[in-house]
Structures are given as C-alpha cells and as structure tokens.
Design a protein around this motif. Structure first.
Motif: not given
Length: 108
Positions: A77-94
């Motif tokens: 299994c793997s989990l990937c956060a994908y999106g443009q800069t400023g889309a909220g990947k870090t916010y969603t992850s942390f």
C-alpha cells in the motif's frame, strides 16, 4: 471493502484569509465538488470528499486506516499527497501550524 486498487480521496482545505472562494459546494455524501472555472459551473466526483470542517483524525480514518488494514492483510500500500503549490498538501498531512503534538498529531 471494495475491489478498487486506486482510490482518490479529496480534502478541501480551509480558505486562507486573503483567498477568494474557489469551491462553491462540497457534497460529501455524493462525493462531488462543484466549482466555477472561467464562468462555467463544473463538477468533479471522487471516491471520497472531505470538506473544510474535516479534522486530522477524520482524514486519517478516511484515508490511512484502510491502507494500514490492507497492509496488515499482506498487501502493498502507499499513500500520496498530490497537488499544486499552495493546494494544502502539508496542511492535510500535518494539520494547522499551531496544532500541538508531533507535527500536528494531537495524541503524540
């Protein structure tokens, strides 16, 4: 359980203070996001849609827990956060910057 090999879970992050609203409607039960682009009303559907009010715990339970369960059954299994800069990947992850705990995990 579903037989899908790839699932797309979308999290609509909270809007910043100076951002214009981009998402008009999040229909979590129908797994749809409606938004305006160049004056046209568009709609996209996903396997799961989490709105602005979703907590880190809710996001974890909706996206990571099923993967952990599959991994314990012997699947890769793997989990990937994908999106443009400023889309909220870090916010969603942390989580929000001011969150307590280890990188936004309140129980750590």
């Amino acid at each position: 359980k579903t037989d899908d090999h790839i699932r797309v879970v979308v999290r609509v992050r909270p809007r910043g203070q100076h951002e214009e609203p981009a998402i008009l409607e999040v229909q979590q039960d129908q797994r749809t996001i409606r938004f305006l682009e160049k004056g046209k009303l568009l709609s996209l559907s996903f396997d799961r849609v989490l709105g602005e009010a979703a907590t880190q715990q809710h996001i974890f339970e909706a996206s990571a827990v099923p993967l952990v369960e599959h991994a314990l059954e012997g699947f890769n299994c793997s989990l990937c956060a994908y999106g443009q800069t400023g889309a909220g990947k870090t916010y969603t992850s942390f989580g929000p910057f001011e969150a307590k705990g280890v990188r936004g995990c309140p129980d750590a």
